[in-house]
Scaffold this active site. Structure first.
Site, PDB file in Angstrom:
ATOM      1  N   GLY A   1       0.774  -1.241   0.000  1.00 27.13           N
ATOM      2  CA  GLY A   1       0.000   0.000   0.000  1.00 27.13           C
ATOM      3  C   GLY A   1       0.801   1.283   0.000  1.00 27.13           C
ATOM      4  O   GLY A   1       0.406   2.275  -0.609  1.00 27.13           O
TER       5      GLY A   1
ATOM      6  N   ASP B   1      -5.196   2.419  10.778  1.00 27.81           N
ATOM      7  CA  ASP B   1      -6.627   2.254  11.021  1.00 27.81           C
ATOM      8  C   ASP B   1      -6.803   1.883  12.497  1.00 27.81           C
ATOM      9  O   ASP B   1      -6.837   2.747  13.365  1.00 27.81           O
ATOM     10  CB  ASP B   1      -7.111   1.182  10.037  1.00 27.81           C
ATOM     11  CG  ASP B   1      -8.599   0.944  10.060  1.00 27.81           C
ATOM     12  OD1 ASP B   1      -9.337   1.832  10.484  1.00 27.81           O
ATOM     13  OD2 ASP B   1      -9.043  -0.140   9.638  1.00 27.81           O
TER      14      ASP B   1
ATOM     15  N   LYS C   1      -6.933   7.069  10.485  1.00 32.33           N
ATOM     16  CA  LYS C   1      -8.348   7.120  10.889  1.00 32.33           C
ATOM     17  C   LYS C   1      -8.377   7.095  12.408  1.00 32.33           C
ATOM     18  O   LYS C   1      -8.497   6.013  13.009  1.00 32.33           O
ATOM     19  CB  LYS C   1      -9.100   5.900  10.361  1.00 32.33           C
ATOM     20  CG  LYS C   1      -9.235   5.808   8.858  1.00 32.33           C
ATOM     21  CD  LYS C   1     -10.133   4.606   8.536  1.00 32.33           C
ATOM     22  CE  LYS C   1      -9.919   4.101   7.152  1.00 32.33           C
ATOM     23  NZ  LYS C   1     -10.605   2.809   6.921  1.00 32.33           N
TER      24      LYS C   1
HETATM   25  P1  5GP Z   1      -4.697  -1.501  11.006  1.00 26.21           P
HETATM   26  O1  5GP Z   1      -3.867  -2.650  11.459  1.00 26.21           O
HETATM   27  O2  5GP Z   1      -4.218  -0.159  11.458  1.00 26.21           O
HETATM   28  O3  5GP Z   1      -6.157  -1.716  11.347  1.00 26.21           O
HETATM   29  O4  5GP Z   1      -4.723  -1.537   9.435  1.00 26.21           O
HETATM   30  C1  5GP Z   1      -3.665  -1.147   8.659  1.00 26.21           C
HETATM   31  C2  5GP Z   1      -3.787  -1.746   7.275  1.00 26.21           C
HETATM   32  O5  5GP Z   1      -5.149  -2.018   6.921  1.00 26.21           O
HETATM   33  C3  5GP Z   1      -3.310  -0.760   6.222  1.00 26.21           C
HETATM   34  O6  5GP Z   1      -1.923  -0.864   6.029  1.00 26.21           O
HETATM   35  C4  5GP Z   1      -4.143  -1.172   5.021  1.00 26.21           C
HETATM   36  O7  5GP Z   1      -3.515  -2.237   4.347  1.00 26.21           O
HETATM   37  C5  5GP Z   1      -5.441  -1.666   5.616  1.00 26.21           C
HETATM   38  N1  5GP Z   1      -6.496  -0.629   5.634  1.00 26.21           N
HETATM   39  C6  5GP Z   1      -7.025  -0.020   6.711  1.00 26.21           C
HETATM   40  N2  5GP Z   1      -7.951   0.889   6.350  1.00 26.21           N
HETATM   41  C7  5GP Z   1      -8.007   0.842   5.007  1.00 26.21           C
HETATM   42  C8  5GP Z   1      -8.773   1.560   4.030  1.00 26.21           C
HETATM   43  O8  5GP Z   1      -9.607   2.428   4.309  1.00 26.21           O
HETATM   44  N3  5GP Z   1      -8.527   1.249   2.732  1.00 26.21           N
HETATM   45  C9  5GP Z   1      -7.624   0.289   2.349  1.00 26.21           C
HETATM   46  N4  5GP Z   1      -7.484   0.079   1.044  1.00 26.21           N
HETATM   47  N5  5GP Z   1      -6.878  -0.389   3.241  1.00 26.21           N
HETATM   48  C10 5GP Z   1      -7.085  -0.125   4.550  1.00 26.21           C
END
Ligand code: 5GP
Length: 181
Positions: free
Chosen positions: A45, A104, A132
């Site tokens: 990403g 996220d 977020k």
């Molecule tokens: P976390 O572990 O912080 O919940 O998620 C991080 C990963 O989730 C990011 O590196 C990404 O790959 C994915 N992710 C989280 N939110 C989004 C979003 O709104 N769109 C996309 N495409 N990927 C997301």
């Protein structure tokens, strides 16, 4: 630019993204003056963000890549993180800047930070294009944030849904409900 049919709304236009990325690069150049940081790009990403970012960093930097397991076809976090491609560089005693696409829940980042800290770098900072804050489940420090965004699933500029949309030059809100896949 016209949105794709699957993109409900453009959240951040190409120019807005590019201006902010340039600003972040200049800021990092100032903060790391006289140092030689290693940029660790989290695949896949952050690939587009990181490649644009480092072109605005005026330092003798190095670049390496790490890949972790992602959500797959789902749009919600499994909470399970696994390194599927590790760094080729040793980071002990070095200045490391971890470059993420989006924070996220913070689960992926907190795992990565812990994993890299165990390798004893001289310093470790985190740079993310998007955050977020409303979705955070774990408290994890982020040093550079491009944009705080609302709780929407976004695609474009490296971010995918089922491996699509990474090539959009803007950040858009994905149209369909997650289960539509
Ligand atoms: P976390 O572990 O912080 O919940 O998620 C991080 C990963 O989730 C990011 O590196 C990404 O790959 C994915 N992710 C989280 N939110 C989004 C979003 O709104 N769109 C996309 N495409 N990927 C997301």
């Amino acid at each position: 630019m016209k949105a794709w049919p699957d993109v409900a709304e453009i959240l951040l236009e190409e120019g807005t993204v590019q201006n902010r990325v340039a600003e972040m690069g200049r800021r990092i150049s100032q903060d790391y003056k006289g140092r030689k940081p290693l940029f660790v790009c989290v695949l896949r990403g952050a690939a587009l963000f990181c490649s644009d970012l480092i072109r605005h960093v005026d330092l003798p930097l190095r670049l390496d890549f790490i890949a972790v397991s992602s959500y797959g076809a789902s749009t919600t976090s499994s909470g399970e993180v696994r390194i599927i491609k590790d760094l080729e560089s040793g980071i002990e005693g070095g200045d490391v800047i971890l470059v993420e696409d989006i924070v996220d829940t913070g689960l992926t980042l907190s795992y990565l930070v812990q994993n890299l800290q165990n390798r004893e770098p001289a310093s470790l900072k985190v740079c993310t294009l998007l955050s977020k804050p409303d979705r955070r489940l774990v408290d994890v420090k982020v040093d550079y944030v491009g944009f705080d965004i609302p709780d929407e699933f976004v695609v474009g500029y490296g971010l995918d849904f089922n491996q699509r949309f990474r090539n959009l030059p803007y950040i858009g809100v994905y149209n369909s409900k997650p289960e539509d896949g």
